[in-house]
Design a protein around this motif. Sequence first.
Motif, PDB file in Angstrom:
ATOM      1  N   GLN A  64       2.751   9.729   3.026  1.00 29.28           N
ATOM      2  CA  GLN A  64       2.827   8.478   3.795  1.00 29.28           C
ATOM      3  C   GLN A  64       2.568   8.692   5.281  1.00 29.28           C
ATOM      4  O   GLN A  64       3.044   7.939   6.098  1.00 29.28           O
ATOM      5  CB  GLN A  64       4.184   7.833   3.599  1.00 29.28           C
ATOM      6  CG  GLN A  64       4.434   7.408   2.166  1.00 29.28           C
ATOM      7  CD  GLN A  64       5.756   6.680   2.018  1.00 29.28           C
ATOM      8  OE1 GLN A  64       6.376   6.310   2.997  1.00 29.28           O
ATOM      9  NE2 GLN A  64       6.168   6.476   0.789  1.00 29.28           N
ATOM     10  N   THR A 105       3.949   1.550  -1.044  1.00 22.82           N
ATOM     11  CA  THR A 105       4.619   1.649  -2.348  1.00 22.82           C
ATOM     12  C   THR A 105       3.672   2.231  -3.386  1.00 22.82           C
ATOM     13  O   THR A 105       4.032   3.138  -4.142  1.00 22.82           O
ATOM     14  CB  THR A 105       5.126   0.260  -2.785  1.00 22.82           C
ATOM     15  OG1 THR A 105       6.058  -0.220  -1.807  1.00 22.82           O
ATOM     16  CG2 THR A 105       5.780   0.307  -4.155  1.00 22.82           C
ATOM     17  N   ARG A 106       2.448   1.718  -3.410  1.00 25.84           N
ATOM     18  CA  ARG A 106       1.467   2.214  -4.377  1.00 25.84           C
ATOM     19  C   ARG A 106       1.128   3.673  -4.104  1.00 25.84           C
ATOM     20  O   ARG A 106       0.967   4.473  -5.034  1.00 25.84           O
ATOM     21  CB  ARG A 106       0.199   1.346  -4.343  1.00 25.84           C
ATOM     22  CG  ARG A 106      -0.838   1.747  -5.343  1.00 25.84           C
ATOM     23  CD  ARG A 106      -0.302   1.585  -6.769  1.00 25.84           C
ATOM     24  NE  ARG A 106      -1.321   2.039  -7.705  1.00 25.84           N
ATOM     25  CZ  ARG A 106      -1.065   2.725  -8.800  1.00 25.84           C
ATOM     26  NH1 ARG A 106       0.174   3.007  -9.136  1.00 25.84           N
ATOM     27  NH2 ARG A 106      -2.048   3.096  -9.585  1.00 25.84           N
ATOM     28  N   CYS A 154       0.835  -1.211   0.000  1.00 22.52           N
ATOM     29  CA  CYS A 154       0.000   0.000   0.000  1.00 22.52           C
ATOM     30  C   CYS A 154       0.865   1.255   0.000  1.00 22.52           C
ATOM     31  O   CYS A 154       0.595   2.207  -0.740  1.00 22.52           O
ATOM     32  CB  CYS A 154      -0.938   0.007   1.203  1.00 22.52           C
ATOM     33  SG  CYS A 154      -2.250  -1.221   1.117  1.00 22.52           S
ATOM     34  N   ALA A 161       3.098   5.884  -2.837  1.00 19.52           N
ATOM     35  CA  ALA A 161       4.246   6.663  -3.304  1.00 19.52           C
ATOM     36  C   ALA A 161       4.185   6.832  -4.822  1.00 19.52           C
ATOM     37  O   ALA A 161       4.476   7.909  -5.346  1.00 19.52           O
ATOM     38  CB  ALA A 161       5.549   5.994  -2.885  1.00 19.52           C
ATOM     39  N   GLU A 162       3.791   5.753  -5.506  1.00 16.70           N
ATOM     40  CA  GLU A 162       3.648   5.835  -6.964  1.00 16.70           C
ATOM     41  C   GLU A 162       2.584   6.848  -7.359  1.00 16.70           C
ATOM     42  O   GLU A 162       2.697   7.519  -8.387  1.00 16.70           O
ATOM     43  CB  GLU A 162       3.284   4.461  -7.544  1.00 16.70           C
ATOM     44  CG  GLU A 162       4.394   3.442  -7.458  1.00 16.70           C
ATOM     45  CD  GLU A 162       3.932   2.032  -7.791  1.00 16.70           C
ATOM     46  OE1 GLU A 162       2.723   1.827  -8.057  1.00 16.70           O
ATOM     47  OE2 GLU A 162       4.785   1.118  -7.775  1.00 16.70           O
ATOM     48  N   LEU A 163       1.545   6.957  -6.535  1.00 14.83           N
ATOM     49  CA  LEU A 163       0.450   7.889  -6.812  1.00 14.83           C
ATOM     50  C   LEU A 163       0.774   9.299  -6.329  1.00 14.83           C
ATOM     51  O   LEU A 163       0.001  10.229  -6.564  1.00 14.83           O
ATOM     52  CB  LEU A 163      -0.844   7.402  -6.153  1.00 14.83           C
ATOM     53  CG  LEU A 163      -1.411   6.086  -6.679  1.00 14.83           C
ATOM     54  CD1 LEU A 163      -2.559   5.625  -5.792  1.00 14.83           C
ATOM     55  CD2 LEU A 163      -1.866   6.238  -8.129  1.00 14.83           C
ATOM     56  N   GLY A 164       1.890   9.447  -5.631  1.00 11.54           N
ATOM     57  CA  GLY A 164       2.265  10.754  -5.106  1.00 11.54           C
ATOM     58  C   GLY A 164       1.489  11.165  -3.873  1.00 11.54           C
ATOM     59  O   GLY A 164       1.386  12.345  -3.544  1.00 11.54           O
TER      60      GLY A 164
END
Length: 133
Positions: A128, A119-120, A117, A122-125
């Motif tokens: 955290q 990681t995803r 979750c 972070a990919e979506l900006g």
Amino acid sequence: MRDYYTITELTREFGISTRTIRFYEDEGLLAPIRRGRTRLFRHSDRQLLKNILRGKRLGFSIAEIREIMSMYKSPPGEAGQLKAIIGRVSDKRRELEQKRRDIEDLLRELDAAEEACLTRMAELGVGQSVRTG
């Protein structure tokens, strides 16, 4: 050593309710002397109560505790009782070790899910700030 203990004295000593002691009495595990409405517990009753509570802490059921206690009063006697306790403790240990392995597996799965979750996110900006571990 005292001759008798009242139910109130035992509840205070062991940190349990009178209802708990009455339950063990109803189950046939304790048999206090009655003087009118007063229950008087002998030293042996106090020791039995201590053993019952120990058995409960170890995770034994009332039926298992009753079975172990009944062995003491008849053949195979104390030696048989001790062997039975060792067997029950061994069974309980295996059960708890399996539960520990199951919990450790679940924690690893939760860690992996949380990491996926994050990681995803972070990919979506996405920030955290929700991390709990």
